[in-house]
Scaffold this active site. Structure first.
Site, mmCIF file in Angstrom:
data_model
loop_
_atom_site.group_PDB
_atom_site.id
_atom_site.type_symbol
_atom_site.label_atom_id
_atom_site.label_comp_id
_atom_site.label_asym_id
_atom_site.label_seq_id
_atom_site.Cartn_x
_atom_site.Cartn_y
_atom_site.Cartn_z
ATOM 1 N N THR A 103 -61.343 84.012 12.457
ATOM 2 C CA THR A 103 -60.012 84.549 12.143
ATOM 3 C C THR A 103 -60.187 85.839 11.351
ATOM 4 O O THR A 103 -60.721 85.817 10.241
ATOM 5 C CB THR A 103 -59.217 83.511 11.326
ATOM 6 O OG1 THR A 103 -59.162 82.304 12.079
ATOM 7 C CG2 THR A 103 -57.813 84.007 11.022
ATOM 8 N N GLU B 35 -59.266 81.259 17.537
ATOM 9 C CA GLU B 35 -59.373 79.833 17.840
ATOM 10 C C GLU B 35 -58.227 79.069 17.171
ATOM 11 O O GLU B 35 -57.908 79.312 16.023
ATOM 12 C CB GLU B 35 -60.736 79.313 17.336
ATOM 13 C CG GLU B 35 -60.995 77.864 17.641
ATOM 14 C CD GLU B 35 -60.710 77.535 19.113
ATOM 15 O OE1 GLU B 35 -61.306 78.160 19.995
ATOM 16 O OE2 GLU B 35 -59.856 76.659 19.371
ATOM 17 N N LYS C 195 -53.004 84.948 15.528
ATOM 18 C CA LYS C 195 -53.646 83.851 14.775
ATOM 19 C C LYS C 195 -53.039 83.733 13.374
ATOM 20 O O LYS C 195 -52.683 82.649 12.918
ATOM 21 C CB LYS C 195 -55.148 84.112 14.708
ATOM 22 C CG LYS C 195 -55.918 83.116 13.874
ATOM 23 C CD LYS C 195 -55.887 81.726 14.451
ATOM 24 C CE LYS C 195 -56.395 80.720 13.451
ATOM 25 N NZ LYS C 195 -56.285 79.354 13.889
ATOM 26 N N ILE D 160 -43.246 68.972 9.008
ATOM 27 C CA ILE D 160 -42.177 68.885 7.997
ATOM 28 C C ILE D 160 -42.309 67.620 7.149
ATOM 29 O O ILE D 160 -41.323 67.163 6.573
ATOM 30 C CB ILE D 160 -40.760 69.000 8.619
ATOM 31 C CG1 ILE D 160 -40.505 67.918 9.668
ATOM 32 C CG2 ILE D 160 -40.517 70.396 9.181
ATOM 33 C CD1 ILE D 160 -39.026 67.773 10.040
ATOM 34 N N TYR D 161 -43.536 67.047 7.102
ATOM 35 C CA TYR D 161 -43.739 65.964 6.133
ATOM 36 C C TYR D 161 -43.920 66.588 4.753
ATOM 37 O O TYR D 161 -44.781 67.452 4.582
ATOM 38 C CB TYR D 161 -45.014 65.177 6.448
ATOM 39 C CG TYR D 161 -44.871 64.196 7.577
ATOM 40 C CD1 TYR D 161 -44.229 62.979 7.383
ATOM 41 C CD2 TYR D 161 -45.402 64.471 8.831
ATOM 42 C CE1 TYR D 161 -44.109 62.069 8.424
ATOM 43 C CE2 TYR D 161 -45.290 63.568 9.869
ATOM 44 C CZ TYR D 161 -44.639 62.369 9.662
ATOM 45 O OH TYR D 161 -44.523 61.473 10.672
ATOM 46 N N GLY E 24 -45.377 66.732 1.007
ATOM 47 C CA GLY E 24 -46.654 66.212 0.514
ATOM 48 C C GLY E 24 -47.121 66.964 -0.712
ATOM 49 O O GLY E 24 -46.318 67.541 -1.451
ATOM 50 N N CYS F 219 -58.296 77.066 6.345
ATOM 51 C CA CYS F 219 -57.525 78.050 7.125
ATOM 52 C C CYS F 219 -56.210 78.465 6.479
ATOM 53 O O CYS F 219 -56.043 79.623 6.104
ATOM 54 C CB CYS F 219 -57.284 77.503 8.530
ATOM 55 S SG CYS F 219 -58.809 77.367 9.473
ATOM 56 N N LYS G 132 -57.158 66.670 4.953
ATOM 57 C CA LYS G 132 -56.260 65.964 5.866
ATOM 58 C C LYS G 132 -57.072 64.852 6.528
ATOM 59 O O LYS G 132 -58.317 64.870 6.457
ATOM 60 C CB LYS G 132 -55.658 66.906 6.899
ATOM 61 C CG LYS G 132 -56.659 67.480 7.879
ATOM 62 C CD LYS G 132 -55.928 68.239 8.965
ATOM 63 C CE LYS G 132 -56.880 68.775 9.994
ATOM 64 N NZ LYS G 132 -56.225 69.462 11.086
ATOM 65 N N ARG H 165 -62.417 71.633 1.624
ATOM 66 C CA ARG H 165 -62.129 72.976 1.114
ATOM 67 C C ARG H 165 -60.635 73.094 0.752
ATOM 68 O O ARG H 165 -59.781 72.780 1.547
ATOM 69 C CB ARG H 165 -62.525 74.037 2.163
ATOM 70 C CG ARG H 165 -64.039 74.154 2.315
ATOM 71 C CD ARG H 165 -64.431 75.162 3.373
ATOM 72 N NE ARG H 165 -64.383 74.629 4.717
ATOM 73 C CZ ARG H 165 -64.817 75.285 5.815
ATOM 74 N NH1 ARG H 165 -65.325 76.487 5.689
ATOM 75 N NH2 ARG H 165 -64.756 74.739 7.006
HETATM 76 N N1 LIG Z 1 -62.287 75.314 10.576
HETATM 77 C C1 LIG Z 1 -61.213 75.448 11.357
HETATM 78 O O1 LIG Z 1 -60.466 74.496 11.581
HETATM 79 C C2 LIG Z 1 -60.889 76.765 12.002
HETATM 80 C C3 LIG Z 1 -59.933 76.816 13.024
HETATM 81 C C4 LIG Z 1 -59.659 78.049 13.618
HETATM 82 C C5 LIG Z 1 -60.303 79.200 13.169
HETATM 83 N N2 LIG Z 1 -61.215 79.127 12.141
HETATM 84 C C6 LIG Z 1 -61.907 80.349 11.738
HETATM 85 O O2 LIG Z 1 -63.204 80.343 12.345
HETATM 86 C C7 LIG Z 1 -64.163 80.957 11.463
HETATM 87 C C8 LIG Z 1 -65.287 79.984 11.184
HETATM 88 O O3 LIG Z 1 -64.761 78.878 10.483
HETATM 89 P P1 LIG Z 1 -65.601 77.544 10.261
HETATM 90 O O4 LIG Z 1 -64.692 76.577 9.586
HETATM 91 O O5 LIG Z 1 -66.270 77.170 11.526
HETATM 92 O O6 LIG Z 1 -66.707 78.086 9.225
HETATM 93 P P2 LIG Z 1 -67.957 77.305 8.640
HETATM 94 O O7 LIG Z 1 -68.100 77.799 7.249
HETATM 95 O O8 LIG Z 1 -67.840 75.848 8.904
HETATM 96 O O9 LIG Z 1 -69.185 77.832 9.537
HETATM 97 C C9 LIG Z 1 -69.640 79.154 9.512
HETATM 98 C C10 LIG Z 1 -71.105 79.151 9.947
HETATM 99 O O10 LIG Z 1 -71.536 80.493 10.133
HETATM 100 C C11 LIG Z 1 -72.878 80.614 9.671
HETATM 101 N N3 LIG Z 1 -73.191 82.019 9.426
HETATM 102 C C12 LIG Z 1 -72.756 82.818 8.429
HETATM 103 N N4 LIG Z 1 -73.288 84.066 8.559
HETATM 104 C C13 LIG Z 1 -74.045 84.045 9.688
HETATM 105 C C14 LIG Z 1 -74.832 85.016 10.347
HETATM 106 N N5 LIG Z 1 -74.942 86.277 9.895
HETATM 107 N N6 LIG Z 1 -75.498 84.660 11.466
HETATM 108 C C15 LIG Z 1 -75.408 83.393 11.931
HETATM 109 N N7 LIG Z 1 -74.664 82.415 11.344
HETATM 110 C C16 LIG Z 1 -73.994 82.743 10.221
HETATM 111 C C17 LIG Z 1 -72.909 79.724 8.452
HETATM 112 O O11 LIG Z 1 -74.245 79.351 8.108
HETATM 113 C C18 LIG Z 1 -72.056 78.537 8.915
HETATM 114 O O12 LIG Z 1 -72.852 77.539 9.523
HETATM 115 C C19 LIG Z 1 -63.368 81.381 10.235
HETATM 116 O O13 LIG Z 1 -62.958 82.709 10.392
HETATM 117 C C20 LIG Z 1 -62.154 80.457 10.252
HETATM 118 O O14 LIG Z 1 -61.052 81.015 9.597
HETATM 119 C C21 LIG Z 1 -61.537 77.930 11.574
#
Ligand SMILES: NC(=O)c1ccc[n+]([C@@H]2O[C@H](COP(=O)([O-])OP(=O)(O)OC[C@H]3O[C@@H](n4cnc5c(N)ncnc54)[C@H](O)[C@@H]3O)[C@@H](O)[C@H]2O)c1
Length: 420
Positions: A121, A154, A210, A256-257, A259, A266, A327, A334
C-alpha cells in the site's frame, strides 16, 4: 508465467502461494534469512487459515521457491511484485524505504523486460518514485532494459487472506502501457473466470483506490463507535440501533459493529498516511482526522469502563483478557486494542491473565519482558485458565470459541468441563 514476489509477510506469502497454486512458477524473496530458511523447511511464519497446505503442496511440486537473493530470483522473471512493508513514519506518512530499496535492487539486476508491480500500500505518486529508482540504477550501469511500473493494491483481509486472494471482489490494476496491461490481464484472468473482476485504471487512481477503501471502512467503524458512546450516555441499546440502520441497504451491516477501536497493520497506518498526503497537498482532511482521533480514544474505552467500576487504583486486582489479536482469525497484534488495554491495566497496578487462540507469542513480543517475568502479565494456554482467580474478565477479540462460554460449574462436571 514466471513471477517474483519480494517480501514474504502477510501479503507477499499469500500472493506467492496463491499464484503458484494457479500454476505459475513463483520465487519469493525476503531479506530475513531466518524466515527464508524456515520457509524452505515448510514452517509458516504467520497464522493464516488454509495457507500452510498451499505453501507445502506448491513447494513440493517445485512451483514455489524461497530465496534471499533478489538478483537470482528476477532472472527470466516476467512480473516482479513488491510486497514489502510500508510502516508509518513519525509524521504519519507511509515510509517507502523498503519499497524503494527493492526498486533500486531491481534496477541493479534487471536484464530483460519485466513488469514491476507495487502490491504494497503506497501513496499516490509512488509508482513514479519506483520508476525513477529503477531508471537511476539502470543508468548507473548503462543498461538499456525496458520495464513498466504497475500499481496493483492488495485487498485481502488477514484471517481470510487465501480466500480473498483466490476469489477477489475486484482486482485493481493501475497501468499506463498496453504491454503491461496485457501481461496483467493474462496473469489475473483465471481469478475472474466467472465474470470479469479486473478494473484497469491509471496508476495514481489505483494507488488512491486502496487508501480510499481502507479509509471508508475505518470511517464506518469510527462513526459507529461514536454513536455507541452516545448511546451509552443516553441509555440506548446500540445493538438495536445497529440492526435498525444495517437493514437500510444504502448502509448495510458490514463494519458497523461498535467496539474498542480498529487496529492491525492497515487501517491505522493507512488513515494516517492519507491525512499526510492531504496535508502535503495543502488540504485539511477533516473527516479522516476525526476518524483517527475517535479511534485512538476508543482504544481506551474498556480501560475507562474498568476504572469506572473498580476505581483508579487497580493494585491487588487481576483481570482475565480474552483475545489479543487485533481481530479474530489472525495472530497479528499490530496496533491491537488488547495491547493498549493490558498496558493501561498493568500501569494502574493490576495483574493480567491473557489468552488468545493464536496470538500469544506475537503479543508477548509487544509487551515489556519484565511484566512477563514478574507475573504482571501471564499468558495462558486455555481460555478458562485466564478466568481462574480473577476479579473480572474482559472480552476484547471476538474469536468464535468465546461465543458460547461455559462459565457455570455444574455438579457432576468432570474437571475438564468445570473451569470456572
Ligand atoms: N497485512 C495485510 O492485511 C495487508 C493487506 C493489504 C495490503 N497490505 C500492505 O502490503 C504491504 C505488506 O504488508 P504485510 O502485512 O505483508 O507486511 P509484513 O511486515 O508482514 O511483511 C513484509 C516483509 O517484507 C520483508 N522485507 C522488507 N524489506 C525487504 C527487502 N528490501 N527485500 C526483501 N524483503 C523485504 C520483511 O522482512 C517482511 O518479511 C504493506 O504495504 C501493507 O500496508 C497489507
Amino acid at each position: 508465467m514466471k513471477l517474483t514476489v519480494v517480501g514474504t509477510g502477510y501479503v507477499g506469502l499469500v500472493t506467492g502461494a496463491c499464484f503458484a497454486e494457479m500454476g505459475h512458477t513463483v520465487t519469493c524473496v525476503d531479506i530475513d534469512a531466518e524466515k527464508v530458511s524456515k520457509l524452505k523447511e515448510g514452517w509458516i511464519p504467520i497464522f493464516e487459515p488454509g495457507l500452510k497446505p498451499i505453501v507445502i503442496r506448491n513447494c513440493e511440486e517445485g512451483r514455489l521457491l524461497f530465496t534471499t537473493s533478489l538478483s537470482e530470483a528476477i532472472q527470466d522473471t516476467q512480473i516482479i511484485f513488491i510486497a514489502v512493508g510500508t510502516p508509518p513514519g513519525d509524521d504519519g506518512s507511509a515510509d517507502l524505504k523498503h519499497v524503494l530499496a527493492v526498486a533500486r535492487e531491481v534496477g541493479d539486476n534487471l536484464k530483460d523486460y519485466a513488469v514491476i508491480v507495487t502490491k504494497s500500500t503506497v501513496p499516490v505518486g509512488t509508482a513514479d518514485k519506483v520508476n525513477d529508482a529503477v531508471a537511476n540504477q539502470l543508468a548507473l550501469r548503462r543498461a538499456d532494459v525496458a520495464y513498466d511500473v504497475v500499481s496493483n493494491p492488495e485487498f485481502l483481509k488477514e484471517g481470510a487472506a487465501v480466500d480473498d486472494f483466490m476469489k477477489p471482489d475486484r482486482i485493481v490494476v493501475g497501468v499506463e502501457s498496453d504491454r503491461a496491461r496485457e501481461m496483467m490481464y493474462e496473469l489475473y484472468k483465471n481469478f475472474s473466470r466467472n465474470h470479469d473482476r479486473i478494473l484497469f485504471m491509471g496508476v495514481k487512481d489505483a494507488e488512491m483506490t486502496k487508501y480510499a477503501g481502507n479509509s471508508m471502512l475505518a470511517t464506518k467503524i469510527s462513526f459507529m463507535n461514536e454513536i455507541a458512546n452516545l448511546c451509552d450516555r443516553l441509555g440506548v441499546d446500540v445493538e438495536n440501533v445497529r440492526l435498525g440502520i444495517g437493514s437500510d441497504s444504502r448502509i448495510g451491516y458490514s463494519f458497523i459493529y461498535p467496539g474498542c477501536g480498529y487496529g492491525g497493520s492497515c487501517f491505522p497506518k493507512d488513515v494516517r498516511a492519507l491525512i499526510h498526503t492531504a496535508s502535503e497537498s495543502n488540504y485539511e482532511s477533516m473527516i479522516l482526522n476525526a476518524v483517527h482521533e475517535r479511534n485512538e480514544d476508543q482504544k481506551y474505552i474498556l480501560f475507562r469502563k474498568i476504572v469506572g467500576r473498580f476505581g483508579d487504583d487497580l493494585s491487588g486486582l487481576t483481570f482475565g483478557v480474552w483475545g489479543l489479536a487485533f481481530k479474530p482469525g489472525t495472530d497479528d497484534v499490530r496496533e491491537a486494542p488488547a495491547i493498549v488495554l493490558i498496558k493501561e491495566l498493568v500501569n494502574a497496578g493490576a495483574k493480567v491473565k491473557a489468552y488468545d487462540p493464536e496470538a500469544l507469542e506475537t503479543a508477548c513480543a509487544e509487551l515489556s519482558p519484565e511484566w512477563l517475568e514478574d507475573g504482571s502479565v501471564t499468558m495462558v494456554r486455555h481460555q478458562y485458565e485466564a478466568l481462574e482467580d480473577v476479579d473480572a474478565m474482559v472480552l476484547v477479540t471476538e474469536w468464535k470459541p468465546f461465543r458460547h462460554p461455559r462459565f457455570q460449574c455444574h455438579e457432576g462436571d468432570d474437571e475438564a468441563g468445570c473451569h470456572f
